[in-house]
Structures are given as structure tokens and as C-alpha cells.
Enzyme design. Structure first.
Site, PDB file in Angstrom:
ATOM      1  N   CYS A   1      23.797 -27.298 -66.599  1.00 30.78           N
ATOM      2  CA  CYS A   1      24.865 -26.735 -67.415  1.00 30.78           C
ATOM      3  C   CYS A   1      25.712 -27.832 -68.039  1.00 30.78           C
ATOM      4  O   CYS A   1      26.847 -28.084 -67.630  1.00 30.78           O
ATOM      5  CB  CYS A   1      25.716 -25.798 -66.565  1.00 30.78           C
ATOM      6  SG  CYS A   1      24.717 -24.493 -65.869  1.00 30.78           S
ATOM      7  N   GLU A   2      25.149 -28.532 -69.008  1.00 31.09           N
ATOM      8  CA  GLU A   2      25.817 -29.596 -69.769  1.00 31.09           C
ATOM      9  C   GLU A   2      25.135 -29.648 -71.123  1.00 31.09           C
ATOM     10  O   GLU A   2      23.906 -29.624 -71.192  1.00 31.09           O
ATOM     11  CB  GLU A   2      25.590 -30.976 -69.119  1.00 31.09           C
ATOM     12  CG  GLU A   2      26.166 -31.183 -67.744  1.00 31.09           C
ATOM     13  CD  GLU A   2      27.641 -31.569 -67.755  1.00 31.09           C
ATOM     14  OE1 GLU A   2      28.167 -31.925 -68.837  1.00 31.09           O
ATOM     15  OE2 GLU A   2      28.246 -31.502 -66.687  1.00 31.09           O
TER      16      GLU A   2
END
Ligand SMILES: *Cc1c(COP(=O)(O)O)cnc(C)c1O
Length: 424
Positions: free
Chosen positions: A344-345
Site C-alpha cells: 500500500c504505497e
């Protein structure tokens, strides 16, 4: 030069197909070619056969103990940057007297550990560190061999994050101040200042910055000797680059031919700290496509490896080639594509804005040139178990590090009683 090739329509590591490995060890995984590792180490070592030298593999680039042992068996030593690396090196069976210890921030415990084990030398990066190595050696009744890491102020023309030899860098001591540092060192009773060290950066693709640095450090060695210091070792660091895309770095023999004239007559034992050039193109990361989706002219191919497995693209905006394991997939229509991981980046990509064949769910993709700063920089971010490392030799393969389990993820963690009992 490496031994990852298509055979019978499939990408292989030497004699083992990557799709077979994917079936047998799961994805993602790192795979190294033994033959490539041996060849790269040998080519580098042989380039300096005409002078006394020691190749200290920079193990921060790849610290698997099987690989360290392989190089030790070929006569290599290690360049380490922490106590943990010394521990690994010793576990791998590398003799301590072939280990050089670099790094700007060595703790007292690390210095003591290295002295007790009898490392060849410390590469010291500041005046305070000189005094501290002397003090720790004194407490242990030892004498520490040291080289001052000098900063020759040479621009290596590489990414700023891996450029270390310019005045503005945190590394080393300004070469103009080096003579004073050796005077300080000579007055400290528990130091033997027997070397000079420099390392100007990484992924350097021309000889000229090396030549410039070597001229400066060779002049320093002469000046230090004139000052009465017994300099016996000259450590020229690492940094020789590799081909990720279309770079044409000097071959080790060209690099040797460029720098040896400047140092041969010094009569020093030359130390080298190559990392990337030995292992970079000897490894690939194999990942499977989970999903694909198209958005505004761009195709996002979501793979099962992410920035936690391979951080170089996110950290240095570096380019690593992505190849389909199935050769025929390269013939599919091409689209502008991002290969992105599950983390989640937004920085979680292994390839960005590339014209790539239409990857589909289930395809295997090989991220090339992943042998250096690949697994070694991996993490458990997003609580992702780290991938296994596989070594292929001919038609055999060996898992030299197993895939981490979920249990590994919480190893060493505990819940204090007051929380377990429902308090806060
Ligand atoms: C990182 C490093 C190396 C190795 O650099 P490569 O570019 O991988 O060859 C060598 N010496 C020192 C001091 C380093 O910090």
C-alpha cells in the site's frame, strides 16, 4: 555476461527453467546462477593477478552465507559494514583476517567484536572514530589496523543516493586533511595506521572517476610515507557498475588497466570492495502476475512481488529489465505499463511507464539484474514474508534461504501482561 537464457521457449537459470522453480518453490523468489557468480568473482580477481591484492566482496549487496562461502572458497574476503555482517561472514566460514570493516557509525560493541575476531582492518571515517577505535583496542589489549577513508572529491556521475566521494558527502575525511589525521593516528598507541581507503560511489559506468580518485590517493600514499607512516595497504573500494539497460561500464580488465598504472609502483597490497559487479547480474527476481487493469492509456500489471522484496526502483528510481519467462509472451501486443506490487504505497512499482507485452494473470515475469541490493534490502513491510533465495548450479537447484513463514513475522514480539489482560 550471465547465464539466464531462453531455452525451448522458456527463461532458464543455467539448466533449470524458471517456471519449474516457480512451481516447486512458489512465487516470488530470488534465483542466483552459480556459474555466473563464479565467473564474475574470477574475472574480477584475475584482472589484478599481476599485483598483490585481496578482493573483499561488499556483502551488503548480497549477504547470503552460501554466496559468501563460495567467494571465500575462491580466496575472497569481505567488506562489512556492521557487526551483523561480521557474524554472517564468520558463520559462512570467511577467515576474519580477510575482512575489512567500513561504515560511518561503528558502535563500541561492533569495534570490540571485530577486534576480538581479528579483522584485517577498520576503514575509519572520522577523527573521533580514530580515537574511539584506539580506546576500545586499548581496553582489550589489542592494536587495531586502520585505514583512514579519504574523500577524494570526485564526482562519480551516478545517482546522488549512491554517490559517496564528494566533499558534501557524509562519508570519509576530506583528503586535504588526511595527513593531519595520520599524524593523530600515529600518536595513538593502539592503532597501526597501515592503510588508505577510498570508495567514491556505486554503479559507476566509466573509468575516469576511478582514475581521478586513484591519482589523488596514490599521491597521498607517497606523502604519508614521506611523513614516516608505514602504509602497506591501499583500498580502492568498490563501485564498478553493471549493465541494467544500455550502460556500457568498463569490464574488470579495463578497469584494472585504467587504474593499475597509477598504483603499481607503490608496492601496496591492493584491496577492492566490489559488490554489484560480482552479484548484480547473477540474480533475478521471479514474480507472478496477479491481476491486470487498464486506466487512461496505461496498463497496471499487479504482480506478487513488491517494494518490500525489491526496493531499488522505489528508492533510486532504478531501471531493471522485466522479461516474460515464457518467451512467446514477448510477441503479444505492447502497452505502456506499470508493474506494481501489492504494497500500500504509490511508490510500490518494479517498472514504470514501460512498453511491455500484454501481461496477463498467471504469467511469470523475471526482474533481471536483481542479485545485488535485492534480497539484501528486502523487508517485511506490510507483514509480507520475505521470498526464498535459490541457487542454481547446472541442472540442480538449492534453496539457500527458505521462504519466511507467518510465524517468522512475529518472532521476538510479545504482548505485555497488562495489555493481554485487557488493560491499556
Ligand atoms: C557499498 C560499498 C561498496 C560496494 O559498492 P558496489 O557498488 O556494490 O561495488 C564498497 N565499499 C564500501 C565502503 C561501500 O559502502
Amino acid at each position: 555476461m550471465h547465464y539466464f537464457e531462453y531455452k525451448g521457449g522458456e527463461l532458464h537459470a543455467e539448466g533449470v527453467s524458471l517456471s519449474r522453480l516457480a512451481r516447486e518453490v512458489g512465487t516470488p523468489f530470488y534465483v542466483y546462477s552459480h556459474r555466473t557468480l563464479v565467473r564474475h568473482f574470477r574475472v574480477f580477481d584475475e584482472a589484478f593477478a599481476s599485483v598483490p591484492h585481496l578482493v573483499c566482496f561488499a556483502m551488503k549487496s548480497n549477504s547470503n552465507i552460501a554466496i559468501l562461502r563460495l567467494f571465500a572458497g575462491m580466496g575472497g574476503g569481505l567488506d562489512i559494514v556492521s557487526g551483523g555482517e561480521l557474524f554472517r561472514g564468520l558463520k559462512a566460514g570467511v577467515p576474519a583476517d580477510r575482512v575489512v570493516f567500513a561504515g560511518v557509525g561503528k558502535s563500541d560493541e561492533e569495534i570490540a567484536y571485530a577486534l576480538e575476531q581479528g579483522v584485517l582492518m577498520f576503514n575509519v571515517e572520522s577523527e573521533e572514530e580514530l580515537a574511539n577505535v584506539d580506546a576500545v583496542a586499548g581496553r582489550l589489549g589489542k592494536r587495531a589496523r586502520v585505514a583512514v577513508r579519504v574523500n577524494p572529491d570526485v564526482d562519480p556521475a551516478t545517482h546522488p543516493y549512491i554517490s559517496t566521494g564528494m566533499k558534501k558527502s557524509k562519508f570519509g575525511i576530506d583528503i586535504a586533511k588526511a595527513r593531519a589525521q595520520y599524524k593523530t593516528a600515529a600518536a595513538l598507541p593502539h592503532l597501526d595506521a597501515c592503510g588508505v581507503h577510498c570508495h567514491i560511489g556505486s554503479q559507476i559506468t566509466q573509468s575516469s572517476p576511478f582514475v581521478e580518485a586513484v591519482e589523488k590517493v596514490a599521491a597521498l600514499v607517497r606523502a604519508l610515507r614521506a611523513d614516516g607512516h608505514g602504509i602497506r595497504y591501499l583500498n580502492l573500494g568498490g563501485g564498478l557498475g553493471i549493465t541494467y539497460r544500455d550502460e556500457a561500464p568498463p569490464l574488470p580488465c579495463d578497469y584494472a588497466a585504467a587504474i593499475l598504472p597509477g598504483v603499481r609502483d607503490l608496492g601496496c597490497t591492493l584491496l577492492f570492495e566490489p559488490g554489484r559487479v560480482i552479484v548484480g547480474n547473477a540474480g533475478v527476481l521471479v514474480t507472478r502476475v496477479l491481476y491486470a487493469k487498464s486506466k487512461e492509456e496505461k496498463r497496471f500489471v499487479i504482480i506478487d512481488a513488491g517494494m518490500n522484496d525489491l526496493i531499488r526502483p522505489a528508492l533510486y528510481e532504478s531501471y531493471q529489465e522485466a522479461r516474460p519467462v515464457e518467451e512467446a509472451a514477448a510477441l503479444r501486443p505492447k502497452h505502456k505499463t506499470d508493474l506494481v506490487g501489492p504494497v500500500c504505497e504509490s511508490g510500490d512499482y518494479l517498472a514504470k511507464d514501460r512498453l511491455l507485452p500484454e501481461y496477463r494473470r498467471g504469467d511469470l515475469v523475471a526482474i533481471m539484474s536483481a542479485g545485488a541490493y535485492g534480497f539484501a534490502m528486502s523487508s517485511n513491510y506490510n507483514s509480507r514474508p520475505r521470498p526464498p533465495e535459490v541457487l542454481v548450479r547446472g541442472d540442480e537447484y538449492h534453496v539457500i534461504r527458505r521462504r519466511e513463514s507467518y510465524d517468522d513475522l512475529i518472532l521476538g514480539e510479545s504482548i505485555p501482561a497488562f495489555i493481554a489482560e485487557g488493560g491499556r
